[in-house]
Design a protein around this motif. Structure first.
Motif, PDB file in Angstrom:
ATOM      1  N   GLU A  43       0.853  -1.189   0.000  1.00 49.76           N
ATOM      2  CA  GLU A  43       0.000   0.000   0.000  1.00 49.76           C
ATOM      3  C   GLU A  43       0.891   1.242   0.000  1.00 49.76           C
ATOM      4  O   GLU A  43       1.876   1.305   0.733  1.00 49.76           O
ATOM      5  CB  GLU A  43      -0.923  -0.001   1.213  1.00 49.76           C
ATOM      6  N   VAL A  44       0.531   2.203  -0.838  1.00 50.03           N
ATOM      7  CA  VAL A  44       1.307   3.438  -0.971  1.00 50.03           C
ATOM      8  C   VAL A  44       0.535   4.561  -0.287  1.00 50.03           C
ATOM      9  O   VAL A  44      -0.664   4.725  -0.510  1.00 50.03           O
ATOM     10  CB  VAL A  44       1.541   3.786  -2.458  1.00 50.03           C
ATOM     11  N   PHE A  45       1.232   5.315   0.552  1.00 50.66           N
ATOM     12  CA  PHE A  45       0.615   6.414   1.299  1.00 50.66           C
ATOM     13  C   PHE A  45       1.371   7.711   1.059  1.00 50.66           C
ATOM     14  O   PHE A  45       2.601   7.720   0.968  1.00 50.66           O
ATOM     15  CB  PHE A  45       0.631   6.114   2.808  1.00 50.66           C
ATOM     16  N   GLU A  46       0.624   8.793   0.977  1.00 51.26           N
ATOM     17  CA  GLU A  46       1.205  10.126   0.926  1.00 51.26           C
ATOM     18  C   GLU A  46       1.296  10.607   2.369  1.00 51.26           C
ATOM     19  O   GLU A  46       0.333  10.480   3.130  1.00 51.26           O
ATOM     20  CB  GLU A  46       0.269  11.035   0.127  1.00 51.26           C
ATOM     21  N   LEU A  47       2.456  11.129   2.756  1.00 49.17           N
ATOM     22  CA  LEU A  47       2.647  11.599   4.125  1.00 49.17           C
ATOM     23  C   LEU A  47       2.428  13.103   4.216  1.00 49.17           C
ATOM     24  O   LEU A  47       2.838  13.851   3.328  1.00 49.17           O
ATOM     25  CB  LEU A  47       4.062  11.263   4.613  1.00 49.17           C
ATOM     26  N   HIS A  48       1.786  13.525   5.303  1.00 49.50           N
ATOM     27  CA  HIS A  48       1.547  14.951   5.549  1.00 49.50           C
ATOM     28  C   HIS A  48       2.188  15.329   6.874  1.00 49.50           C
ATOM     29  O   HIS A  48       1.734  14.903   7.931  1.00 49.50           O
ATOM     30  CB  HIS A  48       0.042  15.244   5.572  1.00 49.50           C
ATOM     31  N   GLY A  49       3.294  16.085   6.788  1.00 50.41           N
ATOM     32  CA  GLY A  49       3.940  16.550   8.002  1.00 50.41           C
ATOM     33  C   GLY A  49       5.260  15.881   8.335  1.00 50.41           C
ATOM     34  O   GLY A  49       5.831  16.148   9.385  1.00 50.41           O
ATOM     35  N   HIS A  50       5.775  15.038   7.439  1.00 54.56           N
ATOM     36  CA  HIS A  50       7.078  14.413   7.703  1.00 54.56           C
ATOM     37  C   HIS A  50       8.178  15.316   7.129  1.00 54.56           C
ATOM     38  O   HIS A  50       8.037  15.856   6.045  1.00 54.56           O
ATOM     39  CB  HIS A  50       7.164  13.024   7.083  1.00 54.56           C
ATOM     40  N   SER A  51       9.268  15.471   7.870  1.00 52.51           N
ATOM     41  CA  SER A  51      10.329  16.385   7.455  1.00 52.51           C
ATOM     42  C   SER A  51      11.130  15.903   6.240  1.00 52.51           C
ATOM     43  O   SER A  51      11.645  16.714   5.489  1.00 52.51           O
ATOM     44  CB  SER A  51      11.281  16.663   8.617  1.00 52.51           C
ATOM     45  N   LYS A  52      11.234  14.588   6.040  1.00 49.93           N
ATOM     46  CA  LYS A  52      12.072  14.072   4.952  1.00 49.93           C
ATOM     47  C   LYS A  52      11.309  13.316   3.866  1.00 49.93           C
ATOM     48  O   LYS A  52      11.660  13.387   2.703  1.00 49.93           O
ATOM     49  CB  LYS A  52      13.151  13.135   5.515  1.00 49.93           C
ATOM     50  N   ALA A  53      10.300  12.553   4.246  1.00 50.65           N
ATOM     51  CA  ALA A  53       9.616  11.677   3.284  1.00 50.65           C
ATOM     52  C   ALA A  53       8.259  12.241   2.870  1.00 50.65           C
ATOM     53  O   ALA A  53       7.507  12.740   3.701  1.00 50.65           O
ATOM     54  CB  ALA A  53       9.434  10.291   3.887  1.00 50.65           C
ATOM     55  N   LYS A  54       7.980  12.152   1.572  1.00 56.55           N
ATOM     56  CA  LYS A  54       6.666  12.559   1.060  1.00 56.55           C
ATOM     57  C   LYS A  54       5.723  11.362   0.961  1.00 56.55           C
ATOM     58  O   LYS A  54       4.520  11.514   0.951  1.00 56.55           O
ATOM     59  CB  LYS A  54       6.821  13.198  -0.321  1.00 56.55           C
ATOM     60  N   ARG A  55       6.314  10.159   0.887  1.00 55.95           N
ATOM     61  CA  ARG A  55       5.528   8.934   0.766  1.00 55.95           C
ATOM     62  C   ARG A  55       6.060   7.855   1.690  1.00 55.95           C
ATOM     63  O   ARG A  55       7.196   7.915   2.152  1.00 55.95           O
ATOM     64  CB  ARG A  55       5.582   8.389  -0.671  1.00 55.95           C
ATOM     65  N   ALA A  56       5.216   6.847   1.906  1.00 58.51           N
ATOM     66  CA  ALA A  56       5.616   5.675   2.680  1.00 58.51           C
ATOM     67  C   ALA A  56       4.915   4.468   2.072  1.00 58.51           C
ATOM     68  O   ALA A  56       3.892   4.597   1.390  1.00 58.51           O
ATOM     69  CB  ALA A  56       5.241   5.824   4.145  1.00 58.51           C
ATOM     70  N   TYR A  57       5.477   3.304   2.347  1.00 59.01           N
ATOM     71  CA  TYR A  57       4.951   2.052   1.823  1.00 59.01           C
ATOM     72  C   TYR A  57       4.695   1.115   2.984  1.00 59.01           C
ATOM     73  O   TYR A  57       5.480   1.068   3.930  1.00 59.01           O
ATOM     74  CB  TYR A  57       5.969   1.429   0.854  1.00 59.01           C
ATOM     75  N   GLY A  58       3.597   0.378   2.912  1.00 59.10           N
ATOM     76  CA  GLY A  58       3.274  -0.534   4.002  1.00 59.10           C
ATOM     77  C   GLY A  58       2.606  -1.790   3.500  1.00 59.10           C
ATOM     78  O   GLY A  58       1.976  -1.797   2.450  1.00 59.10           O
ATOM     79  N   TRP A  59       2.779  -2.864   4.276  1.00 57.15           N
ATOM     80  CA  TRP A  59       2.128  -4.129   3.944  1.00 57.15           C
ATOM     81  C   TRP A  59       2.017  -4.974   5.203  1.00 57.15           C
ATOM     82  O   TRP A  59       2.598  -4.656   6.228  1.00 57.15           O
ATOM     83  CB  TRP A  59       2.892  -4.880   2.849  1.00 57.15           C
ATOM     84  N   SER A  60       1.242  -6.039   5.084  1.00 55.97           N
ATOM     85  CA  SER A  60       1.095  -6.942   6.230  1.00 55.97           C
ATOM     86  C   SER A  60       1.375  -8.361   5.778  1.00 55.97           C
ATOM     87  O   SER A  60       1.095  -8.728   4.635  1.00 55.97           O
ATOM     88  CB  SER A  60      -0.300  -6.850   6.836  1.00 55.97           C
TER      89      SER A  60
END
Length: 95
Positions: A43-60
């Motif tokens: 899953e691809v997420f857009e981050l709001h408020g992180h100083s370095k990353a604009k996106r993050a990736y996650g899975w289970s």
């Protein structure tokens, strides 16, 4: 949004310490020396408020109470769902 994505979103928000908005789901197959090391949906997420990353990736991996969640921030060299899975596999192998 389904429960699986919501749970992954929580893991991403905890790891990133900021809000995350789901963008898309990406199928990933990671093969090393002819062997499938990992296969699943990232899953691809857009981050709001992180100083370095604009996106993050996650899975289970797993389901229910045995589910393990992985969250990887988009900080070089991570720049895609595939490189996020690779980075997590390398980190896991080093443990």
């Amino acid at each position: 949004m389904n429960e699986r994505i919501q749970n992954i979103q929580k893991a991403v928000e905890k790891a990133a310490e900021c809000a995350a908005v789901h963008v898309e789901s990406a199928a990933v197959v990671e093969i090393f020396r002819g062997q499938t090391m990992w296969e699943g949906v990232v899953e691809v997420f857009e981050l709001h408020g992180h100083s370095k990353a604009k996106r993050a990736y996650g899975w289970s991996d797993g389901q229910g109470k045995t589910a393990r969640f992985t969250a990887v921030l988009e900080i070089p060299p991570v720049d895609s769902p595939n490189t996020a899975v690779r980075a997590a596999l390398v980190a896991q192998a080093r443990k």
